[in-house]
Design an enzyme around this catalytic site. Structure first.
Site, mmCIF file in Angstrom:
data_model
loop_
_atom_site.group_PDB
_atom_site.id
_atom_site.type_symbol
_atom_site.label_atom_id
_atom_site.label_comp_id
_atom_site.label_asym_id
_atom_site.label_seq_id
_atom_site.Cartn_x
_atom_site.Cartn_y
_atom_site.Cartn_z
ATOM 1 N N ASP A 60 0.880 -1.407 -0.049
ATOM 2 C CA ASP A 60 -0.007 -0.110 0.087
ATOM 3 C C ASP A 60 0.898 1.116 -0.024
ATOM 4 O O ASP A 60 1.791 1.462 1.031
ATOM 5 C CB ASP A 60 -0.946 -0.179 1.216
ATOM 6 C CG ASP A 60 -1.820 1.214 1.191
ATOM 7 O OD1 ASP A 60 -1.480 2.261 0.682
ATOM 8 O OD2 ASP A 60 -2.447 1.080 2.278
ATOM 9 N N TYR A 160 -10.704 14.044 -3.801
ATOM 10 C CA TYR A 160 -10.108 13.482 -5.030
ATOM 11 C C TYR A 160 -9.726 14.758 -5.928
ATOM 12 O O TYR A 160 -8.566 14.682 -6.322
ATOM 13 C CB TYR A 160 -11.268 12.800 -5.605
ATOM 14 C CG TYR A 160 -10.529 12.040 -6.985
ATOM 15 C CD1 TYR A 160 -9.977 10.906 -6.809
ATOM 16 C CD2 TYR A 160 -10.803 12.560 -8.239
ATOM 17 C CE1 TYR A 160 -9.391 10.127 -7.988
ATOM 18 C CE2 TYR A 160 -10.472 12.031 -9.613
ATOM 19 C CZ TYR A 160 -9.656 10.684 -9.413
ATOM 20 O OH TYR A 160 -9.158 10.185 -10.245
HETATM 21 P P1 NDP Z 1 -8.837 1.126 -10.606
HETATM 22 O O1 NDP Z 1 -9.588 1.397 -9.436
HETATM 23 O O2 NDP Z 1 -9.495 0.386 -11.588
HETATM 24 O O3 NDP Z 1 -7.429 0.391 -10.080
HETATM 25 C C1 NDP Z 1 -6.636 1.077 -9.139
HETATM 26 C C2 NDP Z 1 -5.228 0.373 -8.905
HETATM 27 O O4 NDP Z 1 -4.408 1.086 -8.020
HETATM 28 C C3 NDP Z 1 -5.212 -1.074 -8.877
HETATM 29 O O5 NDP Z 1 -4.181 -1.859 -9.449
HETATM 30 C C4 NDP Z 1 -5.093 -1.084 -7.060
HETATM 31 O O6 NDP Z 1 -4.500 -2.103 -6.857
HETATM 32 C C5 NDP Z 1 -3.892 0.027 -6.916
HETATM 33 N N1 NDP Z 1 -4.235 0.866 -5.675
HETATM 34 C C6 NDP Z 1 -5.187 1.278 -5.133
HETATM 35 N N2 NDP Z 1 -4.818 1.883 -3.976
HETATM 36 C C7 NDP Z 1 -3.416 1.424 -3.851
HETATM 37 C C8 NDP Z 1 -2.408 1.708 -2.855
HETATM 38 N N3 NDP Z 1 -2.850 2.478 -1.819
HETATM 39 N N4 NDP Z 1 -1.058 1.230 -3.150
HETATM 40 C C9 NDP Z 1 -1.168 0.576 -4.048
HETATM 41 N N5 NDP Z 1 -1.828 0.394 -5.092
HETATM 42 C C10 NDP Z 1 -2.990 0.789 -5.068
HETATM 43 O O7 NDP Z 1 -8.183 2.809 -10.864
HETATM 44 P P2 NDP Z 1 -8.044 3.235 -12.426
HETATM 45 O O8 NDP Z 1 -7.405 2.324 -13.303
HETATM 46 O O9 NDP Z 1 -9.309 3.807 -12.928
HETATM 47 O O10 NDP Z 1 -7.305 4.505 -11.993
HETATM 48 C C11 NDP Z 1 -5.864 4.332 -12.080
HETATM 49 C C12 NDP Z 1 -5.504 6.015 -12.134
HETATM 50 O O11 NDP Z 1 -6.025 6.736 -12.925
HETATM 51 C C13 NDP Z 1 -5.890 6.749 -10.688
HETATM 52 O O12 NDP Z 1 -4.861 7.570 -10.194
HETATM 53 C C14 NDP Z 1 -6.929 7.754 -11.280
HETATM 54 O O13 NDP Z 1 -7.458 8.537 -10.335
HETATM 55 C C15 NDP Z 1 -6.651 7.903 -12.407
HETATM 56 N N6 NDP Z 1 -7.949 8.363 -13.117
HETATM 57 C C16 NDP Z 1 -8.822 7.469 -13.399
HETATM 58 C C17 NDP Z 1 -9.821 7.698 -14.105
HETATM 59 C C18 NDP Z 1 -10.933 7.010 -14.555
HETATM 60 O O14 NDP Z 1 -11.969 7.394 -15.065
HETATM 61 N N7 NDP Z 1 -10.949 5.537 -14.335
HETATM 62 C C19 NDP Z 1 -10.025 9.040 -14.838
HETATM 63 C C20 NDP Z 1 -8.920 10.084 -14.643
HETATM 64 C C21 NDP Z 1 -7.836 9.605 -13.677
HETATM 65 P P3 NDP Z 1 -5.237 -3.473 -6.102
HETATM 66 O O15 NDP Z 1 -5.811 -4.275 -7.608
HETATM 67 O O16 NDP Z 1 -4.319 -4.198 -5.406
HETATM 68 O O17 NDP Z 1 -6.419 -2.949 -5.358
#
Ligand code: NDP
Length: 256
Positions: A60, A160
């Site tokens: 994390d 956020y």
């Molecule tokens: P998802 O929720 O689909 O995936 C999140 C990922 O981040 C997973 O791999 C998760 O791991 C990991 N994660 C979450 N918390 C932690 C942590 N504390 N430490 C390490 N890993 C962590 O997110 P998205 O793919 O949608 O988003 C990715 C990025 O893109 C983010 O920064 C988001 O803010 C940004 N974004 C997304 C948009 C969207 O519409 N989806 C739009 C604009 C920006 P695990 O699988 O182990 O839970």
């Protein structure tokens, strides 16, 4: 020797699409996420099938000791780092109006989305500079996955939006600091992308997209972000350090 990329939050969604794209483009991958390695068998195999070495660096990143463990594991396993993708990010567990926002949610989102990538980048910057000083042909790069929420207000997830606005400055700060070492830092700024993060609001965004939210009338897909990241990592924008690259289907274009 293949280059090495650390992709935070690489186990799903945008991060996984980026990891797969990089794996098929000559990078070995240090993949970060929070779930157990056993749960990621298929994901890790998919990356391996692209011809890459992949090491899962579980942790994390919002917890200082775990973040340090992730970075130490990367160093121990690969001994080098060319590309850091600061992608891991979270939405609030519950969307709440700004007047009802709790300190717990504020601290959680800011800790993972803003503080964690800052200190991870600090470690990566030191390591990249070390590599550059040892070998001047070393080429490094840092790409931050920001969000249109850096500039677009949602009053029901202020924490956020504030984290992504701060993250935009994070990108500029490191872009300036690393420029003297010829290590570019970019922000890729997605709009509405179809992942688990947006799964709870699919109907709402389906409707908004139909009503003209984007000028390109469709959801963005993780691959849309991944191809942009790859272009930047490959050095296709050599005089654009510190810039923001929009991947939002025109959502933020002002219209009258
Ligand atoms: P998802 O929720 O689909 O995936 C999140 C990922 O981040 C997973 O791999 C998760 O791991 C990991 N994660 C979450 N918390 C932690 C942590 N504390 N430490 C390490 N890993 C962590 O997110 P998205 O793919 O949608 O988003 C990715 C990025 O893109 C983010 O920064 C988001 O803010 C940004 N974004 C997304 C948009 C969207 O519409 N989806 C739009 C604009 C920006 P695990 O699988 O182990 O839970």
């Amino acid at each position: 020797m293949r280059k090495v990329a650390l992709v935070t939050g690489g186990s799903r969604g945008i991060g996984l699409a980026v990891a797969l794209k990089l794996a098929s483009s000559g990078y070995d991958i240090a993949l970060n996420g929070t779930r157990s390695e056993a749960e990621l068998d298929d994901v890790l195999n998919d990356i391996r099938e692209k011809g890459a070495r992949v090491v899962y660096c579980r942790g994390d990143i919002g917890v200082s000791s775990e973040r340090q463990y992730v970075f130490e594991k990367l160093k121990k396993e690969f001994g080098r780092l060319h590309l850091l993708i600061n992608n891991a990010g979270v939405a609030p567990r519950e969307r709440r109006d700004a007047v009802d926002l709790t300190e717990e949610s504020y601290d959680r989102v800011m800790g993972i989305n803003l503080k964690a990538p800052f200190f991870l980048t600090q470690a990566a910057a030191k390591f990249m500079v070390e590599q550059k000083e040892a070998d001047n042909s070393f080429s490094g790069c840092i790409i931050n996955i920001g969000s249109i929420s850096a500039t677009v207000v949602s009053t029901n997830r202020a924490e956020y939006c504030i984290s992504k606005a701060g993250f935009a400055m994070h990108s500029k700060i490191w872009a300036v600091w690393l420029a003297k070492y010829d290590i570019p830092v970019y922000e890729v700024r997605p709009g509405v992308i179809r992942t688990d993060m947006t799964s709870a609001v699919v109907e709402k965004y389906d409707r908004l997209i139909e009503e003209g939210l984007n000028i390109q009338p469709r959801w963005g897909m993780p691959e849309d972000v991944a191809v942009s990241v790859l272009s930047l990592a490959r050095g296709h924008f050599p005089f654009s350090a510190g810039e923001v690259f929009m991947v939002d289907g025109g959502l933020t274009i002002g219209r009258l």
